[in-house]
Design an enzyme around this catalytic site. Structure first.
Site, mmCIF file in Angstrom:
data_model
loop_
_atom_site.group_PDB
_atom_site.id
_atom_site.type_symbol
_atom_site.label_atom_id
_atom_site.label_comp_id
_atom_site.label_asym_id
_atom_site.label_seq_id
_atom_site.Cartn_x
_atom_site.Cartn_y
_atom_site.Cartn_z
ATOM 1 N N GLY A 176 0.825 -1.198 0.000
ATOM 2 C CA GLY A 176 0.000 0.000 0.000
ATOM 3 C C GLY A 176 0.863 1.252 0.000
ATOM 4 N N CYS A 177 0.256 2.378 -0.365
ATOM 5 C CA CYS A 177 1.012 3.625 -0.442
ATOM 6 C C CYS A 177 1.474 4.102 0.934
ATOM 7 C CB CYS A 177 0.187 4.702 -1.142
ATOM 8 S SG CYS A 177 -1.480 4.930 -0.469
ATOM 9 N N TYR A 178 0.586 4.084 1.915
ATOM 10 C CA TYR A 178 0.994 4.469 3.266
ATOM 11 C C TYR A 178 2.089 3.549 3.807
ATOM 12 C CZ TYR A 178 -2.961 7.756 3.816
ATOM 13 O OH TYR A 178 -3.836 8.805 3.699
#
Length: 344
Positions: free
Chosen positions: A147-149
């Site tokens: 995921g980006c986070y």
């Protein structure tokens, strides 16, 4: 290589096309859809006229099996059913959704509220945090793109946790994201008049990336921890800035933390260790596959402030996916990704 993209009409899919179009090893890109078969792609996205004038194709397993790589950039809950019939059938599979990231199906169902993929295929997937898992990525039939986070958080924290320089038992992570992280489907919270000139927190203590971060910290650093993690929406299009706070272990200095990060990433072209806070910002990585990291220690509280900055659509999605593809095909990781950030 021949590349197929399922879910090309989302922001992640558009970024895949932008980078793959100039990738020297990619000969052909085909786009697949579940609802818009026959639509000329550039008619939906005017910036791709004369660049991507191909029609969207119906999802067909026989066709997909003939590709070298298939990227899936779909909402969570789609690829858990879509990809299992393709695993081991020919193409390398790189999934940008969250369906194969969590190794515990019960955890996925609790945090995502959707039915998990079959366990046998979850167990065959490899978590594609490239800088930390390239050896396993190279031979994986199915890559779960992070995921980006988690990408911003993990890249900035893992070296310090692995070397036991910070205390993982009190780890507070505060993250801000641009609106493109919510995808291109309109909603009340992402409506311009609601998001513009506003700064809001969402999914307080309940974000689905929490178990992904905890799982990866355990996997790569050998530390089991429970984090405090919250996300905020900023009125900008691109970018993630992750700020983590942790006590520094006894006797550890700021210089040691900086040196640890520099040593960990000296051979990784997309991670840059920044020492001047004025040189750090989302516009310094915008449009690129870079992750910039800064660490400072507050001698008064003996706590470290660790910052990671990425473009959520590139290093947090399409760029990292292509970086993983490069690893799988023994290409330099920078192939097709060696671009200068937009900045302005």
């Amino acid at each position: 290589m021949k590349v197929g993209i399922v879910g090309a009409t989302g922001y992640g899919g558009l970024e895949l096309i932008r980078f793959l179009h100039n990738h020297k090893a990619v000969e052909r890109i085909d786009l697949f859809t579940s609802s818009e078969e026959g639509v000329i792609f550039s008619s939906k996205f005017g910036h791709l006229v004369n660049i991507a004038d191909m029609p969207l194709q119906k999802i067909d397993y026989g066709a997909l099996e003939k590709f070298d790589v298939v990227f899936t950039s779909t909402p969570s809950g789609v690829t858990s059913e879509l990809l299992p019939p393709l695993v081991g059938k020919g193409p390398k599979l790189i999934d940008l959704s969250g369906d194969f990231r969590l190794q515990d199906p019960a955890s996925y169902e609790a945090w995502y509220g959707k039915k998990a993929a079959p366990l046998e295929f979850i167990q065959q997937s490899v978590y594609g945090l490239t800088e930390w898992n390239a050896e396993n990525v190279q031979h994986a039939p199915l890559i779960a793109n992070p995921g980006c986070y988690p990408t911003a958080v993990l890249l900035s924290l893992l070296p310090l946790l692995k070397e036991r320089l910070i205390d993982a038992s009190f780890l507070v992570i505060d993250v801000k994201s641009g609106i493109s992280g919510a995808g291109n489907k309109p909603s009340q919270t992402t409506h311009f008049s609601e998001a513009n000139e506003s700064f809001s927190i969402y999914k307080t203590n309940t974000h689905q990336h929490i178990p992904e971060i905890e799982q990866a910290i355990s996997m790569f650093s050998g530390v089991d921890t429970t984090i405090s993690f919250n996300t905020h929406l900023v009125p900008m299009t691109r970018g993630i800035l992750s700020t983590s706070y942790a006590p520094v272990m006894s006797g550890v200095t700021e210089q040691q933390l900086v040196a640890c990060l520099q040593n960990a990433y000296e051979k990784h072209p997309f991670v840059r260790i920044v020492t001047d806070v004025n040189s750090l910002g989302t516009n310094r990585v915008k449009g690129s596959n870079y992750c910039d990291i800064l660490v400072k220690v507050d001698s008064r509280t003996n706590r470290a402030t660790i910052v990671g900055v990425i473009d959520n659509l590139v290093k947090g999605a399409a760029g990292q996916a292509i970086q993983n593809m490069n690893v799988q095909f023994d290409l330099p990781q920078t192939t097709g990704l060696d671009v200068v950030p937009f900045f302005i």
